[in-house]
Enzyme design. Structure first.
Site, PDB file in Angstrom:
ATOM      1  N   CYS A 278     -49.471  -3.645   1.323  1.00 39.81           N
ATOM      2  CA  CYS A 278     -50.311  -3.559   2.512  1.00 39.81           C
ATOM      3  C   CYS A 278     -51.622  -2.858   2.189  1.00 39.81           C
ATOM      4  O   CYS A 278     -51.826  -1.697   2.530  1.00 39.81           O
ATOM      5  CB  CYS A 278     -49.601  -2.861   3.665  1.00 39.81           C
ATOM      6  SG  CYS A 278     -50.459  -3.128   5.235  1.00 39.81           S
ATOM      7  N   CYS A 457     -52.920  -9.141   7.018  1.00 41.18           N
ATOM      8  CA  CYS A 457     -53.126  -7.700   7.153  1.00 41.18           C
ATOM      9  C   CYS A 457     -53.779  -7.431   8.501  1.00 41.18           C
ATOM     10  O   CYS A 457     -54.995  -7.561   8.640  1.00 41.18           O
ATOM     11  CB  CYS A 457     -54.022  -7.202   6.022  1.00 41.18           C
ATOM     12  SG  CYS A 457     -54.176  -5.407   5.977  1.00 41.18           S
TER      13      CYS A 457
END
Length: 528
Positions: A278, A457
């Site tokens: 991430c 994201c």
């Protein structure tokens, strides 16, 4: 220091120093095993310090501490696994070398006596996280008769994308946690042990207790290692002295407490070198903190700094303009090519290694609060295995996720070498691709589906708005929704609703149950 040879491929010694490591490397050693627990005596170099120097010299390193006079069978099993996987010649050390020699003796004697699973599974999955459970569920949706084993020692399962929201006080920590048993598909054999190595030539996975599991096809998805110890002083101060991280379940609530109580001072946010899972999360924590301080009317009294080891704010240029608007709105100072290397929690000083042109310097920064993201590497047993690429991650074909040397091995999620963003959304897209390619491999056929590198994201730029970054290999934009509904390059309230309300149940009740909503595998050669 004299190194005592036990066999041509294995030697022992007393406590090593960094100078000894240089001698070992010069003598041709390839691996180092530390059998000495930290803190046995004053002035003893820590295992982390020896590991750092060893790896800088290109040596593999494993830490298997054993208590003097109380060496256990479990210690021997771990030693056995290390001996099987680490490149020889190996140098093991303790206080005098005696424990290392004893462990070698126990490990080699146990070689023939160690239990081994008589069953050969159709599919063995290493890792019971998002990728592993989703792949198991997708496989069994297609063929309920498969014999599938999932190797996973943890009793708990986490929805890790939710930890950013925990740090912002949107979710509770408990909201992101369930038992591993509750998400494990009922038709699989759950092997509650840790994997310690791979023997692809024999189609076996080694376990930490010295046993092994045999397979026809292997799916490796053991995740990524958060290397907290790589930053000097960090492990000693995490969770106190204003030092926090949303990358740990137990620390995300501390982030929320710090942000709520923070009224003035300097707040630092860090991002380590890629790859990390991430990649947007380091700055998400900054945006949500600034949004909270803005609402509280204290942002003007807070010096916000973002220290990024990379050279750009975000790797896909299309999303940078929207992010820069928030950087300016929150008056956050950007420091590129600035890597956190040490932290003194009690003194509240963070040390950064900064690159300016060809010059690298170390800079100390005072802080009142710091959100740290640790460097991340492949798990040790992956890096030291035949499956590893030069990067340490499992070497796969980026499209099919099939291993480049072992056709009955596949990998996905954070542990594979594909260049996609390491996100839960990527694993969600990869799992069906791996599932259909595994079924093809079981029939002796080549892969039938490919993966486009999709990752997502959701950049939480303020409470209630998100820039929904969705992209694939090469930074190609891969939006899931028409532009009139959600323009991913602009902040959107609908994107916030997606992350806040829709994605958690999709994760628990869709992805982990084998429901492939919007991620049906793409057939090789078919039109997109």
């Amino acid at each position: 220091m004299t190194f005592k040879s036990i066999t041509p491929g294995f030697s022992v010694s007393g406590q090593l120093t960094t100078e000894d490591l240089h001698h070992a490397a010069a003598q041709g050693f390839k691996s180092v095993i530390c059998n000495r627990p930290d803190g046995e005596e004053a002035g003893q170099p820590s295992a982390a310090a020896i590991q750092k120097e060893a790896e800088a010299l290109g040596l593999s390193f494993t830490y298997i501490p054993a208590v003097s006079g109380a060496v256990t069978d479990d210690d021997a099993a771990k030693m056995k696994a290390a001996l099987a996987q680490m490149p020889p010649p190996i140098l093991a050390y303790c206080r005098s070398g005696a424990r290392s020699a004893k462990l070698w003796e126990m490990a080699t004697k146990a070689q023939d006596a160690a239990p081994s699973s008589a069953k050969i599974y159709d599919v063995v999955i290493v890792g019971g996280g998002s990728a592993g459970i989703a792949t198991a569920a997708s496989l069994l949706k297609r063929n309920q008769k498969l014999s599938v084993a999932v190797i996973e020692p943890s009793e708990d399962h986490y929805y890790q994308p939710g930890w950013t929201m925990v740090g912002a006080g949107v979710f509770s920590a408990e909201f992101t946690k369930r038992t591993e048993k509750s998400v494990m598909p009922k038709a699989v054999d759950w092997i509650k042990k840790a994997a310690s190595g791979f023997v692809p030539e024999d189609n076996k996975v080694l376990l930490a207790d010295g046993s092994s599991v045999a397979y026809r096809v292997l799916v490796a998805c053991p995740g990524i290692k958060l290397d907290w110890a790589a930053i000097d002083g960090l492990t000693e101060t995490l969770g106190q002295n204003g030092v926090t991280s949303n990358y740990r379940y137990d620390l995300a609530p501390y982030t929320n407490r710090l942000v709520k109580d923070f009224k003035q001072g300097r707040a630092l946010f860090t991002q380590p070198p890629m790859p990390i899972k991430c990649a947007g999360a380091p700055q998400k924590s900054m945006y949500l903190s600034c949004s909270a301080w803005e609402r509280a009317g204290v942002l003007k009294d807070i010096d916000v700094q973002f220290h990024n080891s990379g050279a750009v704010l975000f790797g896909v240029a299309a999303y940078v303009p929207a992010l820069m608007e928030y950087i300016e709105r929150y008056d956050a100072h950007l420091n590129f090519e600035s890597k956190l290397v040490a932290i003194d929690g009690p003194a509240k000083i963070a040390t950064f290694e900064q690159k300016r042109g060809d010059i690298v310097t170390q800079v100390d920064e005072k802080f009142d609060m710091i959100h740290v993201v640790p460097p991340q590497v492949a798990p040790d047993f992956v890096r030291n295995s035949p499956l590893a690429a030069a990067s340490g991650f499992i070497e796969v074909n980026e499209a099919t996720l099939q291993h480049v040397r072992y056709p009955n091995v596949f990998a996905l999620g954070d542990a594979c070498s594909a260049s996609n963003a390491k996100t839960m959304a990527a694993a969600r897209k990869q799992a069906p691709v791996v599932a259909v390619n595994v079924l093809a491999a079981l029939e002796g056929k080549p892969p039938v589906a490919d993966y486009d590198g999709y990752g997502s994201c959701p950049l939480t730029v303020e409470r209630g708005k998100i820039v929904l970054a969705e992209f694939g290999y090469g930074g190609k934009l891969l939006p899931s929704f028409p532009n009139w509904l959600i323009d991913g390059t602009r902040p959107s309230r609908l994107s916030w609703l997606l992350k806040d309300t829709i994605l958690p149940p999709i994760y628990w009740h869709g992805m982990l149950k084998g429901h492939e909503w919007m991620v049906k595998p793409h057939t090789i050669g078919a039109a997109n």
